[in-house]
Design a protein around this motif. Structure first.
Motif, PDB file in Angstrom:
ATOM      1  N   LEU A  14      -5.446  -6.594  19.851  1.00 40.64           N
ATOM      2  CA  LEU A  14      -6.698  -7.024  19.227  1.00 40.64           C
ATOM      3  C   LEU A  14      -6.978  -8.495  19.473  1.00 40.64           C
ATOM      4  CD1 LEU A  14      -6.474  -5.119  15.796  1.00 40.64           C
ATOM      5  CD2 LEU A  14      -7.959  -4.592  17.752  1.00 40.64           C
ATOM      6  N   LEU A  15      -5.910  -9.302  19.442  1.00 42.86           N
ATOM      7  CA  LEU A  15      -6.082 -10.735  19.686  1.00 42.86           C
ATOM      8  C   LEU A  15      -6.585 -10.993  21.102  1.00 42.86           C
ATOM      9  CD1 LEU A  15      -5.725 -13.593  18.533  1.00 42.86           C
ATOM     10  CD2 LEU A  15      -3.371 -13.551  19.398  1.00 42.86           C
ATOM     11  N   LEU A  16      -6.033 -10.269  22.058  1.00 38.32           N
ATOM     12  CA  LEU A  16      -6.488 -10.433  23.436  1.00 38.32           C
ATOM     13  C   LEU A  16      -7.936  -9.974  23.599  1.00 38.32           C
ATOM     14  CD1 LEU A  16      -3.307  -9.216  25.377  1.00 38.32           C
ATOM     15  CD2 LEU A  16      -4.125 -11.569  25.101  1.00 38.32           C
ATOM     16  N   GLY A  20     -10.167 -12.523  22.011  1.00 40.83           N
ATOM     17  CA  GLY A  20     -10.204 -13.714  22.868  1.00 40.83           C
ATOM     18  C   GLY A  20     -11.148 -13.528  24.048  1.00 40.83           C
ATOM     19  N   LYS A  21     -11.105 -12.333  24.648  1.00 42.53           N
ATOM     20  CA  LYS A  21     -12.029 -12.077  25.769  1.00 42.53           C
ATOM     21  C   LYS A  21     -13.473 -12.121  25.313  1.00 42.53           C
ATOM     22  CE  LYS A  21      -8.845  -9.274  28.526  1.00 42.53           C
ATOM     23  NZ  LYS A  21      -8.581  -7.930  29.120  1.00 42.53           N
ATOM     24  N   ILE A  22     -13.752 -11.524  24.119  1.00 43.16           N
ATOM     25  CA  ILE A  22     -15.135 -11.497  23.634  1.00 43.16           C
ATOM     26  C   ILE A  22     -15.611 -12.905  23.279  1.00 43.16           C
ATOM     27  CG2 ILE A  22     -16.619 -10.662  21.780  1.00 43.16           C
ATOM     28  CD1 ILE A  22     -14.875  -8.141  21.659  1.00 43.16           C
ATOM     29  N   VAL A  23     -14.727 -13.665  22.630  1.00 42.25           N
ATOM     30  CA  VAL A  23     -15.132 -15.009  22.183  1.00 42.25           C
ATOM     31  C   VAL A  23     -15.331 -15.948  23.356  1.00 42.25           C
ATOM     32  CG1 VAL A  23     -14.363 -17.048  20.903  1.00 42.25           C
ATOM     33  CG2 VAL A  23     -14.093 -14.743  19.921  1.00 42.25           C
ATOM     34  N   PHE A  24     -14.425 -15.864  24.334  1.00 44.17           N
ATOM     35  CA  PHE A  24     -14.478 -16.827  25.429  1.00 44.17           C
ATOM     36  C   PHE A  24     -15.300 -16.339  26.626  1.00 44.17           C
ATOM     37  CE2 PHE A  24     -10.610 -18.099  23.187  1.00 44.17           C
ATOM     38  CZ  PHE A  24     -10.831 -19.468  23.067  1.00 44.17           C
ATOM     39  N   SER A  25     -15.938 -15.179  26.516  1.00 41.67           N
ATOM     40  CA  SER A  25     -16.776 -14.724  27.644  1.00 41.67           C
ATOM     41  C   SER A  25     -17.972 -15.659  27.904  1.00 41.67           C
ATOM     42  CB  SER A  25     -17.252 -13.289  27.391  1.00 41.67           C
ATOM     43  OG  SER A  25     -17.951 -13.206  26.155  1.00 41.67           O
ATOM     44  N   PRO A  26     -18.643 -16.203  26.864  1.00 35.55           N
ATOM     45  CA  PRO A  26     -19.711 -17.182  27.173  1.00 35.55           C
ATOM     46  C   PRO A  26     -19.170 -18.443  27.825  1.00 35.55           C
ATOM     47  CG  PRO A  26     -19.955 -16.297  24.960  1.00 35.55           C
ATOM     48  CD  PRO A  26     -18.623 -15.870  25.440  1.00 35.55           C
TER      49      PRO A  26
END
Length: 203
Positions: free
Chosen positions: A149-151, A154-160
């Protein structure tokens, strides 16, 4: 010796002759010469005769202070003959019954010891191991799920950020790429460690 002492000595030796027959049958019952080495039988025979000789001397000492007469040996022989004729079969049956009773009692106590002490300890240890294994598996599964879930977060948050990152200079992107590889390797190592531990617990 007085007549009374002689009579008591005679009865004592007859009784010792009967006792000798029973003692000899008991000795032969437990010795089992067919399965014993001869050297062991030799030494046990010596011990047997020494013990019985001491018993006879002690009996004589208690009755007539150890005085030996010829008729005492005849009394011993009469007592042994009486045992062979009258008591041998009865004593053999009684001895076998006593041995069987003792063996059954030993087996019963052995089973009681196993079911009352050994088996509960085994069950408690097994239960503790099962509970510990379930707790360990549950914790590892939670850790694996949290890491996934953390990964994902992280992908969703840092995609922008990744979209904006394309507009940064190449020099900065190369340094960031090196740092990204190190971080990815670290997280991959942690993930593999958690997965391996989880697989071991499952086994």
């Amino acid at each position: 010796m007085t007549l009374t002492v002689q009579f008591e000595t005679l009865l004592s030796m007859i009784a010792m002759g009967i006792f000798f027959g029973a003692f000899l049958d008991t000795y032969q019952r437990f010795l089992k010469r067919q399965t014993r080495p001869r050297i062991i039988s030799f030494f046990t025979d010596i011990v047997f005769w020494c013990v019985f000789g001491l018993l006879i001397f002690y009996c004589l000492y208690r009755v007539n202070f150890g005085e030996i007469r010829l008729y005492l040996f005849l009394a011993l022989l009469c007592g042994y003959s009486a045992y062979q004729a009258l008591f041998k079969r009865l004593y053999a049956r009684l001895l076998e019954q006593v041995i069987l009773t003792v063996v059954n009692l030993f087996l019963f106590l052995k089973k009681c010891f196993y079911f009352l002490i050994i088996l509960p300890i085994k069950l408690i240890i097994k239960a503790v191991l099962i509970v510990t294994g379930l707790i360990g598996k549950t914790l590892l599964l939670l850790a694996k799920t949290a890491l996934s879930l953390l990964l994902l977060v992280g992908k969703i948050v840092f995609s922008p950020v990744f979209l904006v990152w394309r507009f940064f200079p190449d020099r900065i992107q190369k340094k960031a790429a090196i740092l990204n590889e190190k971080l990815a390797g670290f997280f991959l190592l942690v993930k593999n460690t958690v997965i391996n531990k989880a697989n071991r617990w499952k086994k």
